[in-house]
Write a protein that holds these residues in place. Structure first.
Motif, PDB file in Angstrom:
ATOM      1  N   PRO A 272       8.487   9.854  78.419  1.00 28.39           N
ATOM      2  CA  PRO A 272       8.544   8.594  77.669  1.00 28.39           C
ATOM      3  C   PRO A 272       8.227   8.714  76.192  1.00 28.39           C
TER       4      PRO A 272
ATOM      5  N   ASN B 114       9.101  10.451  70.245  1.00 30.86           N
ATOM      6  CA  ASN B 114       8.001  10.458  69.282  1.00 30.86           C
ATOM      7  C   ASN B 114       7.653  11.878  68.856  1.00 30.86           C
TER       8      ASN B 114
ATOM      9  N   THR C 122       3.296   4.934  81.198  1.00 27.54           N
ATOM     10  CA  THR C 122       4.731   4.908  81.497  1.00 27.54           C
ATOM     11  C   THR C 122       5.260   3.502  81.805  1.00 27.54           C
ATOM     12  N   ASP C 123       4.399   2.488  81.863  1.00 27.88           N
ATOM     13  CA  ASP C 123       4.831   1.130  82.213  1.00 27.88           C
ATOM     14  C   ASP C 123       5.728   0.513  81.140  1.00 27.88           C
ATOM     15  N   THR C 124       6.701  -0.258  81.597  1.00 25.88           N
ATOM     16  CA  THR C 124       7.577  -0.996  80.672  1.00 25.88           C
ATOM     17  C   THR C 124       7.725  -2.463  81.065  1.00 25.88           C
TER      18      THR C 124
ATOM     19  N   ALA D  14       3.058   4.116  73.550  1.00 23.15           N
ATOM     20  CA  ALA D  14       4.403   4.558  73.931  1.00 23.15           C
ATOM     21  C   ALA D  14       5.425   3.939  72.990  1.00 23.15           C
TER      22      ALA D  14
ATOM     23  N   SER E 279       8.397   4.665  72.020  1.00 16.12           N
ATOM     24  CA  SER E 279       9.814   4.627  72.354  1.00 16.12           C
ATOM     25  C   SER E 279      10.120   3.883  73.644  1.00 16.12           C
ATOM     26  N   SER E 280       9.083   3.405  74.341  1.00 18.25           N
ATOM     27  CA  SER E 280       9.325   2.743  75.618  1.00 18.25           C
ATOM     28  C   SER E 280       8.412   1.544  75.828  1.00 18.25           C
ATOM     29  N   GLY E 281       7.147   1.798  76.151  1.00 18.71           N
ATOM     30  CA  GLY E 281       6.238   0.728  76.504  1.00 18.71           C
ATOM     31  C   GLY E 281       5.948  -0.272  75.409  1.00 18.71           C
TER      32      GLY E 281
ATOM     33  N   ALA F  61       8.876  -2.672  74.652  1.00 18.03           N
ATOM     34  CA  ALA F  61       9.025  -3.594  75.778  1.00 18.03           C
ATOM     35  C   ALA F  61       7.927  -4.645  75.761  1.00 18.03           C
TER      36      ALA F  61
ATOM     37  N   LEU G 242      13.706  -1.186  68.556  1.00 14.28           N
ATOM     38  CA  LEU G 242      13.906  -1.150  70.002  1.00 14.28           C
ATOM     39  C   LEU G 242      13.532  -2.472  70.660  1.00 14.28           C
TER      40      LEU G 242
END
Length: 403
Positions: free
Chosen positions: A53, A57, A217-219, A242, A244-246, A249, A277
């Motif tokens: 995830p 970065n 890792t949660d989104t 996170a 690029s992800s979390g 979101a 994002l």
């Protein structure tokens, strides 16, 4: 104390040189009479996530480190030697980080830059201490990274104590909040950030009314956001690394929720990547604080930053560097300046040349370090308007907090 450390380090280096076996702190063989080893490249190890995830970065930070190494090499090298970058993927897990650190030790690197997150950095520190290799921590914020397992550690980013201090000042003084809820990444970064903020808020008379935790890792944050909404906070503080992800979101889901409370994200967790994002203007009103803005004064007037931005945008095809990339580059720049100052790569000598000292002509201009190795700098509140970062006022940091 500082002078004694420097005299001891100098004596050790001179003793080693007189014995014909200068200690580079890298595990590499000493130079022979021809000086061949001293004329070879300096090997800069980098431990960042290149998969998982946080893979994007880590790739960005590595790219910035390579750009700075290229700038230094074009200017004649570091103490006359070219810099070679050797990167390893930590996959954002401590076990992979330890494996990467052991591999870099075997490769004979002179220094290690990394990692990206606190759990990995805390895991690799003992490995590098045993190997006698200097560690420049670029990004992680856990309090124990400085003054903990590695007494020679140096950190570029603000630690959680500083991040909590500026967040509490802004939340209590500027936003006049009385009730704060927390959304915390359930690891060494998020839990430490939450504890530090709580310690700063309570003396200011601000009540922490809720605390929700999530995995790195949660989104999907709709349930914790719903739980927080039921407590009717004035401000919600989040610690989500996170990028690029979390974090994108979370920012979007927060903006689309029924929460009317302001969202203040932990220092350094709102970057242009996060905003893009998350949907740009969708997250207008999001608040945070940070130390680096490539195209905003006073940074645009700093020659070293101008050169770095130009070199990085050429490498990236026009994309501006964010704070994370700037700190990766800053790590190499400061280390090289220390190498040139002491005339070698000995771990303790380099630590003494950075801890408690001041450096000119860096990406951030003039910077100084505490006796324990924490870089000090100016921090500014920011918000998102029209899908872009808008820099607000500077948030003062008490000198004792840096220490």
């Amino acid at each position: 104390m500082k002078g004694s450390k420097k005299l001891l380090a100098a004596a050790l280096v001179l003793a080693a040189l007189s014995a014909g076996c200068a200690n580079t702190g890298s595990g590499q063989p000493a130079a022979d009479d021809s000086g061949a080893q001293d004329s070879g490249p300096l090997r800069v190890g980098v431990i960042v996530p290149l998969s998982g995830p946080a893979g994007p970065n880590g790739a960005h930070v590595l790219e910035a480190i390579e750009v700075m190494a290229g700038m230094i090499n074009e200017d004649g090298g570091c103490a006359g030697r070219q810099i070679e970058v050797v990167a390893r993927d930590d996959q954002s897990t401590p076990a992979a980080g330890v494996s990467a650190a052991n591999d870099l030790v075997a490769q004979g690197v002179d220094v290690v830059m990394g990692g990206w997150n606190s759990p990995v950095t805390l895991a690799i520190q003992p490995v590098l201490v045993r190997a006698g290799i200097m560690n420049i921590t670029s990004i992680p914020q856990n309090t124990a990274i400085i003054g903990g397992a590695d007494p020679a550690a140096v950190r570029m980013n603000a630690g959680n104590a500083v991040g909590a201090h500026v967040a509490a000042r802004y939340i209590a003084d500027t936003l006049d909040a009385q009730r704060v809820a927390m959304l915390l990444q359930n690891d060494a970064y998020g839990n430490d950030a939450g504890a530090a903020l709580r310690a700063e808020l309570e003396p200011r008379g601000v009540e922490v009314v809720a605390e929700q935790k999530f995995a790195f890792t949660d989104t999907d944050f709709r349930i914790p956001l719903s739980n927080i909404a039921a407590t009717n906070p004035d401000v919600v503080f989040s610690a989500n690394a996170a990028e690029s992800s979390g974090m994108p979101a979370m920012a979007r889901q927060y903006a689309e929720s029924s929460l009317e409370a302001r969202h203040f994200a932990g220092t350094g967790t709102v970057s242009p990547t996060v905003i893009d994002l998350a949907g740009g203007a969708v997250v207008d009103g999001l608040l945070s604080a940070d130390l680096y803005f490539p195209d905003v004064e006073p940074l645009t007037s700093i020659p070293r930053n101008q050169a770095f931005v130009e070199a990085y945008t050429e490498r990236s095809g026009g994309e501006l560097p964010d704070k994370y990339r700037a700190l990766g580059a800053q790590s190499v720049d400061v280390w090289c300046k220390a190498v040139e100052k002491v005339g070698g790569t000995d771990r303790q000598a380099i630590a003494d040349a950075i801890q408690g000292e001041t450096f000119q002509d860096t990406i951030l201009g003039e910077v100084s370090f505490t006796e324990k190795g924490q870089m000090k700098f100016r921090i500014f509140a920011l918000t998102v308007q029209g899908g872009e970062i808008q820099v607000l006022e500077e948030i003062p940091v008490d000198e004792a907090v840096w220490g």
